[in-house]
Design an enzyme around this catalytic site. Structure first.
Site, PDB file in Angstrom:
ATOM      1  N   SER A 193       0.856  -1.193   0.000  1.00 29.40           N
ATOM      2  CA  SER A 193       0.000   0.000   0.000  1.00 29.40           C
ATOM      3  C   SER A 193       0.886   1.235   0.000  1.00 29.40           C
ATOM      4  CB  SER A 193      -0.882  -0.020   1.255  1.00 29.40           C
ATOM      5  OG  SER A 193      -1.449   1.241   1.522  1.00 29.40           O
ATOM      6  N   TYR A 241      -1.089  -0.582  10.931  1.00 30.75           N
ATOM      7  CA  TYR A 241      -1.193  -0.796   9.483  1.00 30.75           C
ATOM      8  C   TYR A 241       0.089  -0.382   8.783  1.00 30.75           C
ATOM      9  CZ  TYR A 241      -3.374  -0.983   4.862  1.00 30.75           C
ATOM     10  OH  TYR A 241      -3.684  -1.295   3.563  1.00 30.75           O
TER      11      TYR A 241
END
Length: 253
Positions: free
Chosen positions: A154, A167
């Site tokens: 990501s 995350y």
């Protein structure tokens, strides 16, 4: 003759017929898009998801379109279940040509509010899972002469924003793991690619951030097509990292 040969090669490169690919987190969102796009290229699909019923539903839908598909319900971060999933995938179709480590979770809160259990949950899925599955599939791929591991990272692996420490840690870790595996497994003819994906119109974002401007996000199909492109590359070529952003990406310059 040379031009004709090149044209024929381009046509032939549009199919993944005979290739078997396991997609984790495959029952929804980007994972489901990847399953559909690879199936359109005639790949055989193993839908892996912690929600076994949802995985089975998608596999059934693929089979109705004459695609060979198999569903496995498992927790990617559990060593026993991850090992079983690799073995079951190979038993189902005889070999495993591609592994797409797509399963991911997030807990959005400040570091003060973040519990150890939630931290562990995010790292368990986003980082331990790809490590375990890559570890278990590598010997099989080496024996069969090669394969391709694709890790869905990501823009969170490139920069940071508040209330996403677990995350970010997991995705930065996954990007590092992916590059380490590229260096380690390349001599065994195993390709490893990190796909750095920008924001997508999936429940992962839309359900958690109802005020997000969907116009700044991209269709997950676009990222799925990038995965297909990678799997269709010639045997002598590997892309270690590729970034796929929406034109109006807000989390990346």
């Amino acid at each position: 003759m040379n031009a004709l040969s090149t044209s024929d090669n381009l046509v032939n490169s549009n199919t993944l017929a005979g290739k078997n690919v396991l997609v984790t987190g495959g029952a929804s969102g980007l994972g489901a898009a990847i399953c559909h796009v690879l199936a359109e290229a005639n790949a055989n699909i193993i839908v892996g998801d912690i929600r076994k019923d949802a995985a089975a539903e998608l596999a059934d839908a693929l089979r109705k379109n004459d695609i060979k598909a198999h569903a496995i319900g498992f927790d990617v971060g559990n060593p026993i279940e991850a090992g079983r999933a690799i073995e079951e995938s190979i038993k189902a179709f005889g070999r495993l040509d591609g592994l797409v480590n797509n399963a991911g979770v997030d807990v959005t809160c400040s570091v003060q509010e973040l519990s150890f259990q939630d931290w562990d949950k995010v790292l368990h899925t986003n980082l331990y899972g790809p490590f375990l599955l890559s570890k278990y599939v590598a010997p099989y791929m080496q024996r069969q002469g090669g394969g391709h591991i694709i890790n869905i990272t990501s823009t969170a692996a490139k920069r940071a924003w508040p209330n996403a420490s677990a995350y970010h840690a997991s995705k930065w870790g996954l990007l590092g793991l992916s590059h380490a595996l590229h260096a380690e497994l390349r001599p065994q003819n195993i390709k490893v690619t990190a796909v750095v994906a920008g924001g997508m119109k999936t429940p992962f974002l839309l359900d958690r951030f109802p005020d997000i401007d969907a116009a700044t996000l991209q269709d997950p199909i676009n990222v799925a097509k990038t995965v297909r492109f990678l799997l269709l590359l010639p045997d002598e070529t590997v892309v270690p990292e590729i970034t796929v952003l929406p034109m109006k990406e807000t989390s990346w310059p």
